[in-house]
Design an enzyme around this catalytic site. Structure first.
Site, mmCIF file in Angstrom:
data_model
loop_
_atom_site.group_PDB
_atom_site.id
_atom_site.type_symbol
_atom_site.label_atom_id
_atom_site.label_comp_id
_atom_site.label_asym_id
_atom_site.label_seq_id
_atom_site.Cartn_x
_atom_site.Cartn_y
_atom_site.Cartn_z
ATOM 1 N N CYS A 417 0.817 -1.222 0.000
ATOM 2 C CA CYS A 417 0.000 0.000 0.000
ATOM 3 C C CYS A 417 0.850 1.272 0.000
ATOM 4 C CB CYS A 417 -0.974 -0.001 1.169
ATOM 5 S SG CYS A 417 -0.244 -0.310 2.781
ATOM 6 N N ASP A 541 -7.687 5.345 -1.361
ATOM 7 C CA ASP A 541 -7.268 4.120 -0.673
ATOM 8 C C ASP A 541 -6.508 3.194 -1.626
ATOM 9 O OD1 ASP A 541 -7.013 1.854 0.895
ATOM 10 O OD2 ASP A 541 -9.020 2.053 1.760
ATOM 11 N N HIS A 543 -5.602 0.234 -1.074
ATOM 12 C CA HIS A 543 -5.880 -1.173 -0.778
ATOM 13 C C HIS A 543 -6.922 -1.772 -1.717
ATOM 14 C CE1 HIS A 543 -4.457 0.691 3.020
ATOM 15 N NE2 HIS A 543 -3.748 -0.420 3.113
#
Length: 584
Positions: A417, A541, A543
Protein backbone atom coordinates in the site's frame (compact mmCIF):
# COMPACT_ATOMS: atom_id res chain seq x y z
CA UNK A 1 -25.29 44.92 -36.19
CA UNK A 2 -22.88 45.36 -33.29
CA UNK A 3 -21.71 41.95 -32.03
CA UNK A 4 -22.19 40.77 -28.48
CA UNK A 5 -18.98 40.41 -26.49
CA UNK A 6 -17.88 37.63 -24.18
CA UNK A 7 -14.52 37.45 -22.40
CA UNK A 8 -13.06 34.21 -21.11
CA UNK A 9 -13.12 34.01 -17.33
CA UNK A 10 -9.55 32.69 -17.56
CA UNK A 11 -8.44 36.00 -19.11
CA UNK A 12 -10.30 37.95 -16.44
CA UNK A 13 -8.74 35.88 -13.65
CA UNK A 14 -5.20 36.47 -14.99
CA UNK A 15 -5.86 40.20 -15.30
CA UNK A 16 -6.96 40.30 -11.67
CA UNK A 17 -3.50 39.00 -10.70
CA UNK A 18 -1.66 41.44 -12.97
CA UNK A 19 0.23 44.27 -11.23
CA UNK A 20 2.24 45.64 -14.16
CA UNK A 21 1.14 48.04 -16.88
CA UNK A 22 1.29 46.65 -20.40
CA UNK A 23 -0.10 46.94 -23.91
CA UNK A 24 -1.02 43.79 -25.73
CA UNK A 25 -3.17 41.90 -28.18
CA UNK A 26 -6.43 40.01 -27.78
CA UNK A 27 -7.30 36.81 -29.60
CA UNK A 28 -10.76 35.39 -30.00
CA UNK A 29 -13.37 33.47 -31.93
CA UNK A 30 -16.13 35.03 -34.03
CA UNK A 31 -19.32 32.95 -34.14
CA UNK A 32 -22.28 34.47 -35.98
CA UNK A 33 -22.76 37.77 -34.16
CA UNK A 34 -20.72 36.85 -31.09
CA UNK A 35 -17.10 37.71 -30.35
CA UNK A 36 -15.48 35.55 -27.66
CA UNK A 37 -12.14 36.85 -26.35
CA UNK A 38 -10.19 33.76 -25.41
CA UNK A 39 -6.57 34.89 -24.95
CA UNK A 40 -4.32 37.90 -24.34
CA UNK A 41 -0.72 38.48 -25.34
CA UNK A 42 1.55 40.94 -23.56
CA UNK A 43 3.81 43.08 -25.76
CA UNK A 44 7.41 43.09 -24.56
CA UNK A 45 8.41 46.75 -24.71
CA UNK A 46 7.59 48.07 -28.16
CA UNK A 47 7.77 44.65 -29.80
CA UNK A 48 5.17 41.95 -30.08
CA UNK A 49 5.62 38.38 -31.21
CA UNK A 50 3.45 38.43 -34.33
CA UNK A 51 4.01 34.71 -34.92
CA UNK A 52 2.27 33.77 -31.66
CA UNK A 53 -1.01 33.24 -33.51
CA UNK A 54 0.55 30.13 -35.10
CA UNK A 55 0.68 28.59 -31.61
CA UNK A 56 -3.10 28.91 -31.29
CA UNK A 57 -5.70 26.60 -32.83
CA UNK A 58 -7.16 27.72 -36.16
CA UNK A 59 -10.31 29.84 -35.86
CA UNK A 60 -8.72 31.84 -33.04
CA UNK A 61 -7.70 35.15 -34.59
CA UNK A 62 -6.42 38.56 -33.57
CA UNK A 63 -9.58 40.41 -32.54
CA UNK A 64 -8.44 43.46 -30.59
CA UNK A 65 -5.98 45.06 -28.21
CA UNK A 66 -5.69 45.53 -24.46
CA UNK A 67 -4.06 48.11 -22.25
CA UNK A 68 -3.61 47.93 -18.49
CA UNK A 69 -2.67 50.75 -16.17
CA UNK A 70 -4.41 53.81 -14.77
CA UNK A 71 -7.25 53.76 -17.29
CA UNK A 72 -5.81 56.51 -19.51
CA UNK A 73 -4.90 55.75 -23.11
CA UNK A 74 -4.09 57.38 -26.44
CA UNK A 75 -7.19 56.83 -28.55
CA UNK A 76 -5.39 57.47 -31.84
CA UNK A 77 -2.70 54.84 -31.18
CA UNK A 78 -5.39 52.38 -30.13
CA UNK A 79 -7.24 52.92 -33.41
CA UNK A 80 -4.02 52.35 -35.38
CA UNK A 81 -3.44 49.09 -33.56
CA UNK A 82 -6.99 47.94 -34.20
CA UNK A 83 -6.47 48.40 -37.94
CA UNK A 84 -4.46 45.13 -37.90
CA UNK A 85 -7.63 43.16 -37.08
CA UNK A 86 -9.29 41.61 -40.12
CA UNK A 87 -11.43 38.80 -38.69
CA UNK A 88 -14.20 41.23 -37.69
CA UNK A 89 -15.36 44.70 -38.76
CA UNK A 90 -15.75 45.60 -35.09
CA UNK A 91 -12.48 44.89 -33.24
CA UNK A 92 -12.49 45.24 -29.48
CA UNK A 93 -10.42 47.38 -27.13
CA UNK A 94 -10.17 46.38 -23.48
CA UNK A 95 -8.89 48.79 -20.87
CA UNK A 96 -7.98 47.30 -17.50
CA UNK A 97 -7.52 49.62 -14.56
CA UNK A 98 -5.11 47.86 -12.19
CA UNK A 99 -6.24 49.88 -9.20
CA UNK A 100 -9.74 48.64 -8.58
CA UNK A 101 -9.51 45.77 -11.07
CA UNK A 102 -11.93 47.51 -13.44
CA UNK A 103 -12.43 46.25 -17.00
CA UNK A 104 -13.87 48.52 -19.69
CA UNK A 105 -14.55 47.12 -23.17
CA UNK A 106 -15.17 49.09 -26.36
CA UNK A 107 -15.95 48.17 -29.96
CA UNK A 108 -14.33 50.12 -32.79
CA UNK A 109 -17.35 51.14 -34.88
CA UNK A 110 -17.28 53.59 -37.78
CA UNK A 111 -13.98 55.06 -36.69
CA UNK A 112 -15.02 55.53 -33.06
CA UNK A 113 -14.54 53.60 -29.83
CA UNK A 114 -17.93 52.81 -28.30
CA UNK A 115 -18.11 51.37 -24.79
CA UNK A 116 -20.00 48.07 -24.69
CA UNK A 117 -21.11 45.55 -22.11
CA UNK A 118 -19.49 42.14 -21.94
CA UNK A 119 -20.29 38.80 -20.34
CA UNK A 120 -17.70 36.48 -18.75
CA UNK A 121 -17.67 32.99 -20.26
CA UNK A 122 -16.30 30.01 -18.36
CA UNK A 123 -14.06 27.27 -19.74
CA UNK A 124 -16.91 24.80 -19.28
CA UNK A 125 -19.25 26.96 -21.37
CA UNK A 126 -16.63 27.10 -24.11
CA UNK A 127 -16.13 23.32 -24.02
CA UNK A 128 -19.90 22.82 -24.24
CA UNK A 129 -20.05 24.92 -27.43
CA UNK A 130 -16.79 24.03 -29.17
CA UNK A 131 -14.69 20.99 -30.03
CA UNK A 132 -11.22 20.58 -31.49
CA UNK A 133 -10.00 18.89 -34.64
CA UNK A 134 -6.49 17.50 -34.74
CA UNK A 135 -4.85 16.93 -38.12
CA UNK A 136 -1.82 14.64 -38.01
CA UNK A 137 0.31 13.68 -40.98
CA UNK A 138 3.88 13.71 -42.28
CA UNK A 139 5.08 15.09 -45.60
CA UNK A 140 8.58 14.87 -47.13
CA UNK A 141 10.57 18.09 -46.94
CA UNK A 142 13.76 18.64 -48.93
CA UNK A 143 15.69 21.88 -49.16
CA UNK A 144 19.10 23.31 -49.80
CA UNK A 145 20.70 24.12 -46.48
CA UNK A 146 20.42 27.91 -46.67
CA UNK A 147 18.02 30.26 -44.97
CA UNK A 148 16.39 31.47 -48.18
CA UNK A 149 16.01 27.95 -49.58
CA UNK A 150 14.40 26.69 -46.36
CA UNK A 151 11.92 29.59 -46.42
CA UNK A 152 11.13 29.00 -50.10
CA UNK A 153 10.64 25.26 -49.57
CA UNK A 154 8.24 25.83 -46.69
CA UNK A 155 6.33 28.39 -48.77
CA UNK A 156 5.94 25.82 -51.55
CA UNK A 157 4.84 23.19 -49.06
CA UNK A 158 2.17 25.48 -47.64
CA UNK A 159 0.95 26.29 -51.15
CA UNK A 160 0.71 22.59 -51.93
CA UNK A 161 -1.32 21.88 -48.77
CA UNK A 162 -3.70 24.77 -49.50
CA UNK A 163 -4.00 24.13 -53.24
CA UNK A 164 -7.13 21.99 -52.96
CA UNK A 165 -5.47 18.69 -53.86
CA UNK A 166 -5.56 17.44 -50.28
CA UNK A 167 -8.34 15.34 -48.84
CA UNK A 168 -9.07 15.31 -45.11
CA UNK A 169 -10.55 12.19 -43.60
CA UNK A 170 -12.44 11.57 -40.38
CA UNK A 171 -11.40 7.95 -40.61
CA UNK A 172 -13.38 6.75 -37.59
CA UNK A 173 -16.55 7.81 -39.45
CA UNK A 174 -15.36 7.19 -43.04
CA UNK A 175 -16.13 10.80 -43.91
CA UNK A 176 -13.84 12.69 -46.28
CA UNK A 177 -13.58 16.38 -47.10
CA UNK A 178 -12.51 17.14 -50.65
CA UNK A 179 -11.35 20.31 -52.37
CA UNK A 180 -13.68 22.79 -54.00
CA UNK A 181 -14.22 20.93 -57.29
CA UNK A 182 -16.98 18.67 -55.96
CA UNK A 183 -20.64 19.43 -55.34
CA UNK A 184 -20.46 19.90 -51.58
CA UNK A 185 -16.93 18.69 -50.87
CA UNK A 186 -18.05 15.83 -48.60
CA UNK A 187 -17.99 12.07 -49.16
CA UNK A 188 -19.34 9.45 -46.78
CA UNK A 189 -22.34 11.21 -45.25
CA UNK A 190 -25.77 12.19 -46.50
CA UNK A 191 -26.94 15.74 -46.12
CA UNK A 192 -24.80 18.32 -44.40
CA UNK A 193 -24.69 17.54 -40.66
CA UNK A 194 -22.83 19.64 -38.11
CA UNK A 195 -19.44 18.65 -36.73
CA UNK A 196 -21.08 18.31 -33.32
CA UNK A 197 -23.52 15.71 -34.62
CA UNK A 198 -20.71 13.76 -36.29
CA UNK A 199 -18.57 13.87 -33.14
CA UNK A 200 -21.40 12.74 -30.88
CA UNK A 201 -22.14 9.77 -33.13
CA UNK A 202 -18.51 8.66 -33.17
CA UNK A 203 -17.80 5.30 -31.55
CA UNK A 204 -14.10 6.07 -31.17
CA UNK A 205 -13.99 9.52 -29.57
CA UNK A 206 -10.90 11.25 -28.31
CA UNK A 207 -9.98 12.13 -24.74
CA UNK A 208 -12.61 10.49 -22.66
CA UNK A 209 -15.61 9.62 -24.81
CA UNK A 210 -18.34 11.36 -26.72
CA UNK A 211 -19.72 14.61 -25.52
CA UNK A 212 -20.77 13.22 -22.18
CA UNK A 213 -21.50 15.45 -19.27
CA UNK A 214 -20.05 14.17 -16.05
CA UNK A 215 -21.58 15.07 -12.72
CA UNK A 216 -21.44 18.72 -11.75
CA UNK A 217 -21.82 19.63 -15.46
CA UNK A 218 -18.17 19.01 -16.36
CA UNK A 219 -17.36 18.70 -20.05
CA UNK A 220 -14.37 16.90 -21.49
CA UNK A 221 -12.04 18.33 -24.10
CA UNK A 222 -13.40 16.75 -27.28
CA UNK A 223 -10.69 16.21 -29.90
CA UNK A 224 -11.72 14.84 -33.31
CA UNK A 225 -8.89 13.14 -35.21
CA UNK A 226 -8.30 14.05 -38.88
CA UNK A 227 -5.94 12.48 -41.44
CA UNK A 228 -4.64 14.01 -44.66
CA UNK A 229 -4.46 12.31 -48.06
CA UNK A 230 -3.35 13.69 -51.41
CA UNK A 231 -5.63 13.15 -54.40
CA UNK A 232 -3.70 11.75 -57.35
CA UNK A 233 -6.56 11.77 -59.89
CA UNK A 234 -9.44 14.04 -60.83
CA UNK A 235 -13.03 12.89 -60.57
CA UNK A 236 -14.00 13.91 -64.11
CA UNK A 237 -10.86 13.28 -66.08
CA UNK A 238 -8.41 16.05 -66.82
CA UNK A 239 -9.31 19.51 -65.64
CA UNK A 240 -9.42 22.46 -68.04
CA UNK A 241 -6.24 23.70 -69.65
CA UNK A 242 -3.61 21.99 -71.73
CA UNK A 243 -1.52 19.28 -70.14
CA UNK A 244 2.12 18.79 -71.07
CA UNK A 245 4.97 16.55 -70.07
CA UNK A 246 6.84 17.55 -66.89
CA UNK A 247 9.83 19.84 -67.37
CA UNK A 248 13.07 19.30 -65.50
CA UNK A 249 15.68 22.03 -65.13
CA UNK A 250 19.13 20.94 -63.95
CA UNK A 251 21.27 23.40 -62.00
CA UNK A 252 24.56 21.67 -61.25
CA UNK A 253 26.41 22.99 -58.20
CA UNK A 254 27.82 21.78 -54.92
CA UNK A 255 25.47 22.35 -51.98
CA UNK A 256 24.30 20.84 -48.72
CA UNK A 257 20.72 19.68 -48.51
CA UNK A 258 18.30 18.67 -45.79
CA UNK A 259 15.69 15.95 -46.09
CA UNK A 260 13.28 15.33 -43.24
CA UNK A 261 9.71 14.17 -42.77
CA UNK A 262 7.91 17.33 -41.80
CA UNK A 263 5.29 16.52 -39.19
CA UNK A 264 2.02 18.41 -39.35
CA UNK A 265 0.19 18.23 -36.04
CA UNK A 266 -2.45 20.93 -36.24
CA UNK A 267 -5.41 21.95 -34.10
CA UNK A 268 -8.55 23.93 -34.83
CA UNK A 269 -11.32 24.98 -32.45
CA UNK A 270 -14.72 24.66 -34.10
CA UNK A 271 -18.22 25.52 -32.98
CA UNK A 272 -20.35 22.40 -32.72
CA UNK A 273 -23.00 23.88 -35.03
CA UNK A 274 -20.52 24.32 -37.90
CA UNK A 275 -21.60 22.38 -40.98
CA UNK A 276 -19.17 19.67 -41.99
CA UNK A 277 -19.01 21.01 -45.54
CA UNK A 278 -17.51 24.22 -44.12
CA UNK A 279 -14.56 22.52 -42.41
CA UNK A 280 -12.17 22.17 -45.35
CA UNK A 281 -10.73 25.69 -45.27
CA UNK A 282 -10.53 25.63 -41.46
CA UNK A 283 -8.44 22.46 -41.46
CA UNK A 284 -6.24 23.87 -44.23
CA UNK A 285 -5.64 26.96 -42.08
CA UNK A 286 -4.67 24.77 -39.12
CA UNK A 287 -2.13 22.92 -41.31
CA UNK A 288 -0.69 26.20 -42.60
CA UNK A 289 -0.24 27.47 -39.03
CA UNK A 290 1.51 24.23 -38.07
CA UNK A 291 3.89 24.57 -41.02
CA UNK A 292 4.68 28.20 -40.16
CA UNK A 293 5.49 27.14 -36.62
CA UNK A 294 7.64 24.33 -37.96
CA UNK A 295 9.46 26.70 -40.32
CA UNK A 296 10.35 29.02 -37.43
CA UNK A 297 11.75 26.09 -35.42
CA UNK A 298 13.80 24.75 -38.35
CA UNK A 299 15.25 28.19 -39.12
CA UNK A 300 16.05 28.78 -35.45
CA UNK A 301 17.85 25.43 -35.30
CA UNK A 302 19.71 26.13 -38.54
CA UNK A 303 20.99 29.45 -37.20
CA UNK A 304 22.30 27.71 -34.10
CA UNK A 305 23.81 24.59 -35.66
CA UNK A 306 24.52 25.92 -39.21
CA UNK A 307 25.37 22.67 -40.97
CA UNK A 308 22.62 20.43 -39.59
CA UNK A 309 19.03 20.45 -38.46
CA UNK A 310 17.90 18.98 -35.17
CA UNK A 311 14.60 17.12 -35.49
CA UNK A 312 11.67 19.34 -34.37
CA UNK A 313 9.12 17.92 -31.92
CA UNK A 314 5.58 19.29 -31.67
CA UNK A 315 3.96 19.63 -28.25
CA UNK A 316 0.37 20.62 -27.55
CA UNK A 317 -0.25 22.05 -24.09
CA UNK A 318 -3.58 22.75 -22.42
CA UNK A 319 -2.69 25.15 -19.58
CA UNK A 320 -5.29 25.23 -16.85
CA UNK A 321 -4.92 29.02 -16.58
CA UNK A 322 -5.64 29.46 -20.32
CA UNK A 323 -8.46 27.02 -20.95
CA UNK A 324 -7.37 26.26 -24.52
CA UNK A 325 -4.50 24.66 -26.42
CA UNK A 326 -1.12 26.31 -26.97
CA UNK A 327 1.33 24.61 -29.35
CA UNK A 328 5.11 24.80 -29.13
CA UNK A 329 7.92 23.15 -31.08
CA UNK A 330 11.13 22.12 -29.34
CA UNK A 331 14.23 20.73 -30.99
CA UNK A 332 15.13 17.16 -30.07
CA UNK A 333 18.60 18.06 -28.85
CA UNK A 334 17.43 20.74 -26.40
CA UNK A 335 17.07 19.77 -22.75
CA UNK A 336 14.68 21.46 -20.32
CA UNK A 337 17.37 23.82 -19.03
CA UNK A 338 18.25 25.12 -22.49
CA UNK A 339 14.54 25.76 -23.17
CA UNK A 340 14.11 27.83 -20.02
CA UNK A 341 14.30 31.20 -21.78
CA UNK A 342 11.77 30.12 -24.39
CA UNK A 343 9.37 29.01 -21.67
CA UNK A 344 10.00 32.15 -19.64
CA UNK A 345 9.17 34.35 -22.62
CA UNK A 346 5.94 32.44 -23.21
CA UNK A 347 4.92 32.77 -19.55
CA UNK A 348 5.53 36.53 -19.76
CA UNK A 349 3.61 36.88 -23.02
CA UNK A 350 0.58 35.08 -21.61
CA UNK A 351 0.79 36.68 -18.16
CA UNK A 352 1.16 33.27 -16.51
CA UNK A 353 2.66 32.40 -13.14
CA UNK A 354 6.44 32.05 -13.02
CA UNK A 355 6.19 29.60 -10.11
CA UNK A 356 5.03 26.39 -11.79
CA UNK A 357 5.93 24.58 -15.02
CA UNK A 358 3.35 24.75 -17.80
CA UNK A 359 5.31 24.27 -21.02
CA UNK A 360 7.81 21.56 -20.14
CA UNK A 361 7.69 18.44 -22.27
CA UNK A 362 6.10 16.51 -19.41
CA UNK A 363 3.21 19.01 -19.38
CA UNK A 364 2.11 18.00 -22.87
CA UNK A 365 -1.54 17.15 -23.35
CA UNK A 366 -2.12 13.41 -23.67
CA UNK A 367 -4.45 12.55 -26.53
CA UNK A 368 -6.25 9.23 -26.30
CA UNK A 369 -7.93 7.74 -29.33
CA UNK A 370 -9.92 5.48 -27.07
CA UNK A 371 -10.08 4.48 -23.46
CA UNK A 372 -7.81 1.52 -22.85
CA UNK A 373 -9.20 -1.26 -20.70
CA UNK A 374 -7.32 -1.48 -17.42
CA UNK A 375 -5.60 1.89 -17.78
CA UNK A 376 -5.04 3.53 -14.35
CA UNK A 377 -7.57 6.23 -13.57
CA UNK A 378 -6.71 9.93 -13.55
CA UNK A 379 -8.16 12.05 -10.72
CA UNK A 380 -10.88 9.63 -9.54
CA UNK A 381 -12.02 12.19 -6.96
CA UNK A 382 -13.58 14.36 -9.67
CA UNK A 383 -17.36 14.10 -9.59
CA UNK A 384 -17.56 13.14 -5.92
CA UNK A 385 -20.21 14.84 -3.84
CA UNK A 386 -18.60 17.63 -1.85
CA UNK A 387 -18.11 17.25 1.88
CA UNK A 388 -20.90 18.64 4.06
CA UNK A 389 -18.59 19.63 6.91
CA UNK A 390 -19.24 23.33 6.26
CA UNK A 391 -15.58 24.27 6.34
CA UNK A 392 -12.77 25.38 4.06
CA UNK A 393 -12.28 22.69 1.41
CA UNK A 394 -8.68 22.47 0.18
CA UNK A 395 -7.90 19.87 -2.47
CA UNK A 396 -5.05 18.46 -4.52
CA UNK A 397 -4.24 20.65 -7.53
CA UNK A 398 -3.63 19.22 -10.97
CA UNK A 399 -3.55 15.60 -12.16
CA UNK A 400 -2.43 12.40 -10.47
CA UNK A 401 -2.80 8.72 -11.32
CA UNK A 402 -4.53 6.30 -8.95
CA UNK A 403 -2.19 3.44 -8.03
CA UNK A 404 -3.56 0.59 -5.93
CA UNK A 405 -3.12 -3.11 -5.12
CA UNK A 406 -2.77 -5.72 -7.88
CA UNK A 407 -2.16 -3.40 -10.81
CA UNK A 408 0.20 -4.46 -13.64
CA UNK A 409 -0.54 -8.13 -12.83
CA UNK A 410 1.38 -7.81 -9.58
CA UNK A 411 -0.01 -9.28 -6.37
CA UNK A 412 1.06 -6.86 -3.65
CA UNK A 413 -2.09 -7.36 -1.61
CA UNK A 414 -1.25 -6.98 2.08
CA UNK A 415 2.14 -5.29 1.79
CA UNK A 416 2.33 -2.80 -1.12
CA UNK A 417 0.00 0.00 0.00
CA UNK A 418 2.79 2.50 0.80
CA UNK A 419 4.51 1.68 -2.51
CA UNK A 420 1.25 2.44 -4.32
CA UNK A 421 0.75 5.69 -2.44
CA UNK A 422 4.33 6.66 -3.32
CA UNK A 423 3.58 5.93 -6.99
CA UNK A 424 0.50 8.16 -6.82
CA UNK A 425 2.62 10.99 -5.39
CA UNK A 426 5.30 10.48 -8.05
CA UNK A 427 2.66 10.52 -10.80
CA UNK A 428 1.48 13.93 -9.58
CA UNK A 429 4.95 15.43 -10.02
CA UNK A 430 5.27 13.87 -13.48
CA UNK A 431 1.82 15.05 -14.58
CA UNK A 432 2.59 18.59 -13.41
CA UNK A 433 5.88 18.62 -15.34
CA UNK A 434 8.20 18.86 -12.33
CA UNK A 435 9.97 15.73 -13.56
CA UNK A 436 10.19 13.82 -16.82
CA UNK A 437 11.07 10.57 -15.07
CA UNK A 438 8.65 7.66 -15.14
CA UNK A 439 6.75 6.65 -12.02
CA UNK A 440 9.13 4.31 -10.12
CA UNK A 441 8.36 0.59 -10.09
CA UNK A 442 8.54 -1.49 -6.92
CA UNK A 443 12.01 -2.61 -7.99
CA UNK A 444 13.07 1.02 -8.56
CA UNK A 445 11.85 1.95 -5.08
CA UNK A 446 13.59 -0.96 -3.37
CA UNK A 447 16.84 -0.47 -5.29
CA UNK A 448 16.85 3.22 -4.41
CA UNK A 449 16.54 2.46 -0.68
CA UNK A 450 19.35 -0.09 -0.93
CA UNK A 451 21.58 2.30 -2.89
CA UNK A 452 21.28 5.06 -0.28
CA UNK A 453 22.04 2.60 2.53
CA UNK A 454 18.61 2.63 4.14
CA UNK A 455 17.96 -1.06 3.46
CA UNK A 456 20.13 -4.20 3.12
CA UNK A 457 20.70 -5.77 -0.29
CA UNK A 458 18.19 -8.59 0.33
CA UNK A 459 15.43 -5.94 0.49
CA UNK A 460 15.24 -5.98 -3.33
CA UNK A 461 12.56 -8.43 -4.42
CA UNK A 462 11.16 -8.79 -0.90
CA UNK A 463 7.64 -8.03 0.35
CA UNK A 464 8.75 -5.81 3.20
CA UNK A 465 6.69 -2.74 4.02
CA UNK A 466 7.86 0.82 3.73
CA UNK A 467 6.58 3.93 5.48
CA UNK A 468 6.47 7.71 5.09
CA UNK A 469 10.18 8.05 5.90
CA UNK A 470 11.11 5.76 3.01
CA UNK A 471 8.65 7.60 0.76
CA UNK A 472 10.47 10.81 1.63
CA UNK A 473 13.86 9.23 0.82
CA UNK A 474 12.73 7.92 -2.55
CA UNK A 475 11.06 11.16 -3.66
CA UNK A 476 14.17 13.08 -2.75
CA UNK A 477 16.64 10.65 -4.34
CA UNK A 478 14.80 9.80 -7.57
CA UNK A 479 12.89 13.03 -8.24
CA UNK A 480 14.77 15.66 -6.23
CA UNK A 481 11.62 16.43 -4.20
CA UNK A 482 11.91 17.34 -0.53
CA UNK A 483 9.11 16.60 1.91
CA UNK A 484 7.83 17.78 5.25
CA UNK A 485 7.03 15.06 7.79
CA UNK A 486 4.14 15.48 10.23
CA UNK A 487 3.90 13.12 13.23
CA UNK A 488 0.87 12.32 15.39
CA UNK A 489 0.90 9.93 18.33
CA UNK A 490 -2.63 8.61 17.72
CA UNK A 491 -5.48 8.71 15.26
CA UNK A 492 -7.36 11.09 17.54
CA UNK A 493 -4.58 13.63 17.17
CA UNK A 494 -5.27 13.83 13.42
CA UNK A 495 -8.16 16.14 14.31
CA UNK A 496 -5.63 18.85 15.24
CA UNK A 497 -3.82 18.85 11.87
CA UNK A 498 -6.46 20.77 9.92
CA UNK A 499 -4.61 24.12 9.64
CA UNK A 500 -1.35 22.47 8.56
CA UNK A 501 -3.04 20.32 5.92
CA UNK A 502 -5.07 23.27 4.62
CA UNK A 503 -1.85 25.25 4.31
CA UNK A 504 -0.19 22.40 2.41
CA UNK A 505 -2.97 21.98 -0.14
CA UNK A 506 -3.36 25.73 -0.62
CA UNK A 507 0.37 26.43 -1.05
CA UNK A 508 1.64 23.20 -2.62
CA UNK A 509 -1.35 21.19 -3.80
CA UNK A 510 0.46 17.83 -3.94
CA UNK A 511 -1.15 14.65 -2.54
CA UNK A 512 -0.05 13.52 0.92
CA UNK A 513 1.04 10.01 1.90
CA UNK A 514 0.08 8.90 5.40
CA UNK A 515 1.34 5.74 7.08
CA UNK A 516 0.44 4.32 10.44
CA UNK A 517 0.39 0.87 12.01
CA UNK A 518 0.15 -1.53 9.04
CA UNK A 519 -1.80 0.71 6.67
CA UNK A 520 -0.93 3.51 4.25
CA UNK A 521 -3.30 5.90 2.48
CA UNK A 522 -3.19 8.98 0.29
CA UNK A 523 -4.83 12.22 1.42
CA UNK A 524 -6.19 14.28 -1.49
CA UNK A 525 -7.69 17.12 0.52
CA UNK A 526 -9.40 18.26 3.69
CA UNK A 527 -12.55 20.05 4.75
CA UNK A 528 -11.61 22.03 7.85
CA UNK A 529 -14.27 23.94 9.79
CA UNK A 530 -12.32 26.43 11.87
CA UNK A 531 -15.39 27.40 13.93
CA UNK A 532 -16.38 23.91 15.05
CA UNK A 533 -12.91 22.39 14.72
CA UNK A 534 -14.33 19.49 12.72
CA UNK A 535 -12.07 18.00 10.08
CA UNK A 536 -12.82 15.63 7.20
CA UNK A 537 -10.31 13.97 4.90
CA UNK A 538 -10.59 13.13 1.21
CA UNK A 539 -8.94 9.70 1.12
CA UNK A 540 -7.63 7.71 -1.83
CA UNK A 541 -7.27 4.12 -0.67
CA UNK A 542 -4.45 2.06 -2.25
CA UNK A 543 -5.88 -1.17 -0.78
CA UNK A 544 -8.44 -1.47 -3.60
CA UNK A 545 -7.91 -4.70 -5.59
CA UNK A 546 -10.55 -4.40 -8.31
CA UNK A 547 -10.56 -3.17 -11.91
CA UNK A 548 -10.38 0.47 -12.96
CA UNK A 549 -14.09 1.00 -12.34
CA UNK A 550 -14.70 4.62 -11.36
CA UNK A 551 -18.29 3.97 -10.27
CA UNK A 552 -17.23 1.23 -7.84
CA UNK A 553 -14.28 3.22 -6.53
CA UNK A 554 -16.45 6.25 -5.75
CA UNK A 555 -19.62 4.54 -4.49
CA UNK A 556 -17.82 1.96 -2.34
CA UNK A 557 -15.65 4.55 -0.62
CA UNK A 558 -12.25 3.68 -2.07
CA UNK A 559 -12.08 7.36 -2.90
CA UNK A 560 -14.22 9.45 -0.60
CA UNK A 561 -14.59 11.72 2.40
CA UNK A 562 -13.76 10.26 5.81
CA UNK A 563 -14.25 11.50 9.37
CA UNK A 564 -11.52 11.63 11.99
CA UNK A 565 -12.69 8.27 13.36
CA UNK A 566 -11.38 6.71 10.12
CA UNK A 567 -7.96 6.73 11.77
CA UNK A 568 -7.06 4.11 14.39
CA UNK A 569 -7.03 5.67 17.86
CA UNK A 570 -4.35 3.26 19.02
CA UNK A 571 -1.92 3.79 16.13
CA UNK A 572 0.60 6.54 15.49
CA UNK A 573 0.74 8.17 12.03
CA UNK A 574 3.41 9.86 9.95
CA UNK A 575 2.46 12.08 7.04
CA UNK A 576 4.75 12.82 4.11
CA UNK A 577 3.91 16.22 2.61
CA UNK A 578 5.89 16.69 -0.65
CA UNK A 579 7.06 20.26 -1.09
CA UNK A 580 6.60 21.72 -4.57
CA UNK A 581 9.60 23.54 -6.09
CA UNK A 582 9.00 27.01 -7.53
CA UNK A 583 9.92 27.71 -11.12
CA UNK A 584 9.03 26.96 -14.71
Amino acid sequence: MTPSLKISQKVIDRLSQEKLNFFGKLYGIVVKNNLIVIELQVNEGEECNNSFINSLPAEIYLCGVIQTGDGLYNEQSIKESLSEVYVTDNPVFVSYKVEGCQITASFYINGQLEVTKFTPISEQEILSQFLYTRLTTSVPFTSELTTNSIKESFTNLRKNVSSGVMTFGFTQNNIYLLGGDTENGVVGVTGNPTIGEICDESNDPAEGGTRKKRSQQLYNVDVFEVKMLKRMTNENGLSGGKEHAPLCVLDKKQCKTITIMATIDALAIIHRQTKIANLYEIIVESAVRSLRLLESAVLEGFERFEDKISQPEIFHFYPEDCGHFVTQIYLQGDDEESLLQQRKKLHQELSLSQEKPIFRRANRFTFKNKLQVGEPLINPHLGLKLSDNGGNISLVKGKYTYYHYCQNRMDDNGWGCAYRSLQTLASWFKNQGYTHKDVPTFKDIQKCLVDIGDKPSNFIGSKQWIGSTEVNYVLNTLLGITSKILYVSSGEEMASKGPELVSHFENHGSPVMIGGGVLAHTILGVDYNSQSGNLRFLILDPHYTGSEDLHTIQTKGWCGWKNVDFWDKTAYYNMCLPQVPRGI
